[in-house]
Design an enzyme around this catalytic site. Structure first.
Site, mmCIF file in Angstrom:
data_model
loop_
_atom_site.group_PDB
_atom_site.id
_atom_site.type_symbol
_atom_site.label_atom_id
_atom_site.label_comp_id
_atom_site.label_asym_id
_atom_site.label_seq_id
_atom_site.Cartn_x
_atom_site.Cartn_y
_atom_site.Cartn_z
ATOM 1 N N SER A 170 0.787 -1.237 0.000
ATOM 2 C CA SER A 170 0.000 0.000 0.000
ATOM 3 C C SER A 170 0.815 1.280 0.000
ATOM 4 O O SER A 170 0.245 2.367 -0.169
ATOM 5 C CB SER A 170 -0.969 0.004 1.186
ATOM 6 O OG SER A 170 -2.020 -0.899 0.960
ATOM 7 N N GLY B 144 3.345 9.475 7.020
ATOM 8 C CA GLY B 144 3.848 8.192 6.552
ATOM 9 C C GLY B 144 2.806 7.312 5.914
ATOM 10 O O GLY B 144 1.623 7.652 5.828
ATOM 11 N N HIS B 145 3.273 6.137 5.478
ATOM 12 C CA HIS B 145 2.394 5.109 4.927
ATOM 13 C C HIS B 145 3.119 3.778 5.002
ATOM 14 O O HIS B 145 4.331 3.699 4.814
ATOM 15 C CB HIS B 145 2.019 5.409 3.478
ATOM 16 C CG HIS B 145 0.644 4.935 3.115
ATOM 17 N ND1 HIS B 145 0.299 3.593 3.051
ATOM 18 C CD2 HIS B 145 -0.484 5.624 2.807
ATOM 19 C CE1 HIS B 145 -0.977 3.497 2.719
ATOM 20 N NE2 HIS B 145 -1.483 4.702 2.570
ATOM 21 N N GLY C 275 2.834 -0.649 4.007
ATOM 22 C CA GLY C 275 2.280 -1.541 3.006
ATOM 23 C C GLY C 275 2.617 -2.982 3.308
ATOM 24 O O GLY C 275 3.658 -3.282 3.905
ATOM 25 N N GLY D 275 3.909 -11.900 2.196
ATOM 26 C CA GLY D 275 5.200 -12.162 2.812
ATOM 27 C C GLY D 275 6.203 -11.044 2.681
ATOM 28 O O GLY D 275 7.405 -11.270 2.878
#
Length: 461
Positions: free
Chosen positions: A58, A296-297, A299, A303
């Site tokens: 993401s 921020g982000h 993701g 795995g």
């Protein structure tokens, strides 16, 4: 703080959490510092370096949002316009919602769309168009603008806007608008491009408790705008520096006006009880940590995990990429980000302490909760609460695609006050915060990691 100190921490922490390969980058004091550890794959190992590609999950949303903002800056897209101005073929179960949803509501997750949609539309250039056509059957969890709920569906629809406005595929448009002008030469969406470079594969725990290679490397093409990018830690740190800057590329070219980048980091909607942030900007999670605003982000992929955090007032950024799930990589990334904040800029991130177990409050929240893809089970043994997160069995049965393993039950504690907020205190989701929602004082839903799930009535109800 030296590169050697960062390297020592990365080596120790990656080993502690059993992660095969990691890459960390820090921008501090006007210089880049890197620390890489381990290998790309337990089966075909190559050393991880700063140019090794990982799946971003993401974090890709930050590229989708920034590409759209470039179209906004050029006058080709209006944030407040209805999505149908650009995608007139959009059909949703609720016609009023389909007509009202705006571009901004996609970018700050207030469109009322569900988290994900289980649909396979192939790998052709029509993948996003076909995905949007399938939205006629998608869930709506709230009226547009009613509140924020994290949505992969919304970002894939945003990717379709980019296609319609530019006349290019989403991937070619992002390359033209961002990758190429910013010199992000180790960033791509195409597996055929990635496989000619050094890249990390994901790993999940096998039935014998050891890490095994995750055979699906990344999500389907229609999910590229919400989570299909691949990049290196060096490119990610360059991306972070761009968002810390004035909108210019390193060669001086003005890619975005400075005020547009700043607008992306300004609050558009408040978030409640979320580890991810206190608010959404345009895509970015905004969070005040120890009195300092962070942007921020994160993701996740099959795995693999990615984390990108910037602190504008300190001209600081940290990137962490890892290739193990379901808990090792996520725990590694979170540990690195917290350590870097404390040791490089003196910002300490602490979890709130849960209340002692209260059986009466526990009984109110125990039950099953679902969204389009996931089932959450909140349970109690009389001395504490647990949360179990799993992909719905019918979703697993309906796909031939390898999906990440379910997470085992983890401890959960309720927080002080009348807010119905909680924190996960063990397992892969340790530190995650969320809240329960009520209707007529009965608990009817739960929010986890920004994603809303509705309570499912028990068989006896």
């Amino acid at each position: 703080m030296s590169q050697n100190t960062l390297q020592q921490f990365v080596d120790t922490t990656a080993t502690e959490f059993g992660v095969p390969g990691v890459a960390v980058g820090v921008w501090v004091g006007g210089r880049e510092i890197y620390a890489c550890h381990g290998v790309t794959s337990v089966e075909n190992p190559l050393p991880v370096d700063k140019n090794t590609l990982f799946v971003l999950g993401s974090v890709t949303k930050t590229y989708t949002a920034t590409a759209l903002m470039r179209l906004v800056a050029e006058g080709r897209v209006d944030l407040d316009a209805p999505v149908r101005r650009y995608v007139p073929e959009l059909v949703l179960p609720d016609e009023r919602a389909a007509a009202e949803i705006t571009v901004l509501q996609l970018l700050n997750h207030t469109a009322g769309l569900d988290w994900r949609m289980s649909v396979e539309t192939g790998e052709g250039d029509d993948a996003l168009a076909a995905y949007v056509a399938n939205m006629a059957e998608s869930e709506l969890i709230a009226p547009p603008g009613a509140g924020a709920s994290y949505s992969q569906v919304g970002y894939n629809l945003a990717g379709r806007i980019i296609e319609k406005v530019t006349g290019l595929t989403y991937e070619r448009a992002v390359a033209s608008l961002l990758f190429e002008p910013l010199g992000l030469s180790h960033s791509s969406f195409a597996t055929s491009d990635v496989m000619t470079r050094r890249f990390a594969v994901g790993h999940n725990l096998g039935e014998d408790g050891t890490l095994a290679v995750a055979r699906q490397w990344k999500d389907t093409r229609a999910n590229n705008p919400g989570g299909g990018g691949a990049s290196s830690v060096a490119d990610q740190l360059r991306w972070a520096r761009f968002h810390l800057g004035d909108g210019r590329a390193e060669d001086g070219a003005q890619v975005l006006p400075a005020e547009v980048l700043q607008r992306m980091k300004e609050q558009t909607v408040e978030l409640r009880g979320s580890t991810l942030g206190d608010a959404f900007g345009i895509c970015w999670f905004l969070r005040d940590v120890d009195g300092v605003r962070t942007v921020g982000h994160g993701g996740s992929a099959n795995g693999q995990f990615a984390e990108l955090l910037i602190v504008p007032e300190r001209d600081f950024a940290v990137v962490a990429l890892s290739n193990a799930g379901p808990d090792g990589g996520l725990a590694f990334n979170q540990s690195v980000v917290r350590w870097a904040l404390e040791h490089f800029v003196g910002v300490v991130d602490r979890d709130p302490e849960p209340l002692p177990f209260d059986e009466a409050r526990a009984r109110e929240v125990v039950g099953s909760y679902e969204n389009d893809m996931m089932r959450l089970i909140i349970a109690t043994n009389g001395t504490g609460l647990t949360i179990e997160c799993m992909i719905k069995p019918e979703i697993r049965a309906a796909t031939d695609t390898e999906l990440p393993p379910d997470l085992p039950p983890a401890d959960l504690g309720l927080l002080a006050g009348d807010t119905d907020e909680y924190i996960v205190t063990s397992g892969a989701l340790k530190g995650q915060r969320g809240f329960f929602t009520r209707d007529d004082n009965a608990v009817v839903g739960v929010d986890l990691a920004g994603r809303s799930s509705k309570r499912v009535p028990a068989a006896s109800e």
